[in-house]
Design a protein around this motif. Sequence first.
Motif, PDB file in Angstrom:
ATOM      1  N   HIS A  41       0.853  -1.200   0.000  1.00 16.65           N
ATOM      2  CA  HIS A  41       0.000   0.000   0.000  1.00 16.65           C
ATOM      3  C   HIS A  41       0.884   1.243   0.000  1.00 16.65           C
ATOM      4  N   SER A  47       1.304   8.681  -0.641  1.00 21.31           N
ATOM      5  CA  SER A  47      -0.134   8.551  -0.377  1.00 21.31           C
ATOM      6  C   SER A  47      -0.799   9.942  -0.415  1.00 21.31           C
ATOM      7  N   TYR A  51      -3.847  10.279  -2.700  1.00 22.85           N
ATOM      8  CA  TYR A  51      -5.163  10.305  -2.036  1.00 22.85           C
ATOM      9  C   TYR A  51      -5.413  11.565  -1.201  1.00 22.85           C
ATOM     10  N   VAL A  53      -4.116  12.164   1.694  1.00 27.65           N
ATOM     11  CA  VAL A  53      -3.815  11.886   3.110  1.00 27.65           C
ATOM     12  C   VAL A  53      -2.630  10.923   3.184  1.00 27.65           C
ATOM     13  N   THR A  56      -4.517   6.128   4.335  1.00 22.01           N
ATOM     14  CA  THR A  56      -5.968   6.024   4.084  1.00 22.01           C
ATOM     15  C   THR A  56      -6.601   5.051   5.085  1.00 22.01           C
ATOM     16  N   ASP A  57      -7.908   5.156   5.240  1.00 21.15           N
ATOM     17  CA  ASP A  57      -8.627   4.243   6.143  1.00 21.15           C
ATOM     18  C   ASP A  57      -8.462   2.799   5.698  1.00 21.15           C
ATOM     19  N   GLU A  58      -8.436   2.585   4.362  1.00 25.75           N
ATOM     20  CA  GLU A  58      -8.313   1.223   3.826  1.00 25.75           C
ATOM     21  C   GLU A  58      -6.950   0.628   4.200  1.00 25.75           C
ATOM     22  N   THR A  59      -5.899   1.452   4.063  1.00 22.41           N
ATOM     23  CA  THR A  59      -4.558   0.954   4.386  1.00 22.41           C
ATOM     24  C   THR A  59      -4.470   0.634   5.875  1.00 22.41           C
TER      25      THR A  59
END
Length: 360
Positions: A41, A47, A51, A53, A56-59
């Motif tokens: 990721h 990042s 994105y 940020v 990310t929340d997913e990472t």
Amino acid sequence: MKAHIVVLPGDGIGPEVTNAAQQVLDKVSSQFGHDFQMDEHLMGGVSIDQYGVALTDETLADCLDADAVLLGAVGGLKWDDPNAKVRPEQGLLTLRKEMGLFANLRPVSTHPKLQESSPLKNDRLKDVDILVVRELTGGIYYGEPSCRSIDQDGKMRAVDSMVYWDYEVKRIVQLACNLARDRQCKVTSVDKANILESSRLWRQIASDVANDHPLISFNHLLVDAAAMHLITKPSNFDVLVTSNMFGDILTDEASVLTGSMGNLPSASVGDSGPGLYEPIHGSAPDIAGKGIANPIGMILSAALLLRHSLQLEQEAICIETAVSLALDDGCRTIDLQEENALSTQQMTKAIISRLEKNIT
Ligand code: NAD
């Protein structure tokens, strides 16, 4: 064994050294019959670019769900604007906090053949084997308030807060004492208790914990004296436990004993859940993209991952032995020796070939 490892290469030399560690993990998995599923990721500056940020929340969710996380380094000139609202380091700090990684273990030992790479006198480098236990989710890196203001006359003011709770000190000193039991049973707690209130609390709680460990030889040292003793009599230390910022600074200093910052690995652990493994160095923008970064700190971090998160002690030792053998045979990257230096990839190959011989 089947394991899910999240890989966060990050910025600068991060992807170069992470790739080296992945090659080593691939070799270990094929030689020992393991199945390591490695998912990459973006994190840090890359990042932010993609994105907006640093994490990310997913990472973050994938990291929390993994067996272990391997991280390169984050940061770089491109994202260094002091007024920027979003910064690469935010990803790192959030990750450590959300994963509950309150302890950062940084082993520092000298290799006999690397004495010439250190600017210190050879006799000071003998028998150095220190474990720095750095508190990682408290102190000045997280304290509130942390802010800037500007008054009517245009004078600027900035505030950072060094905050420690008793339970934060207790758990890290307890861990240091437990780890010392399998070593020389010596713990040095480093603070600045003559000046800082947070350090006086640190010292009080550390003394209470020490009383519960009568077999441990425990002493307190002010951080300025510790900085001096680290280079004048480093072999006197066994386990050194300290706060977030002092640990960060003292381990960069201690890395000089080993010949290069590029040699040192680290493991960040909590009470439970996945650990995070990363070299102590940063993204080294001055050498990024040149293929000359020393991969040893990152490769030894992968060994710590196998030991602490996957309980694969034999595999961890095989990696550590292969690194040591490569150094015995004179393999050096440019930070360790300017003439006939190996590239990152050549050094990685040198380590992998010794790993293969070691196993078969
Ligand atoms: P750094 O650790 O990146 O580099 C310091 C010096 O050591 C540089 O001369 C560099 O070339 C050298 N060096 C570092 N790692 C090396 C390696 N593996 N092989 C050979 N030489 C190596 O520290 P810095 O220059 O102060 O910081 C650069 C960036 O890294 C900044 O943006 C900083 O915020 C960031 N940083 C990130 C982390 C992290 O991700 N955990 C830690 C420290 C610094």
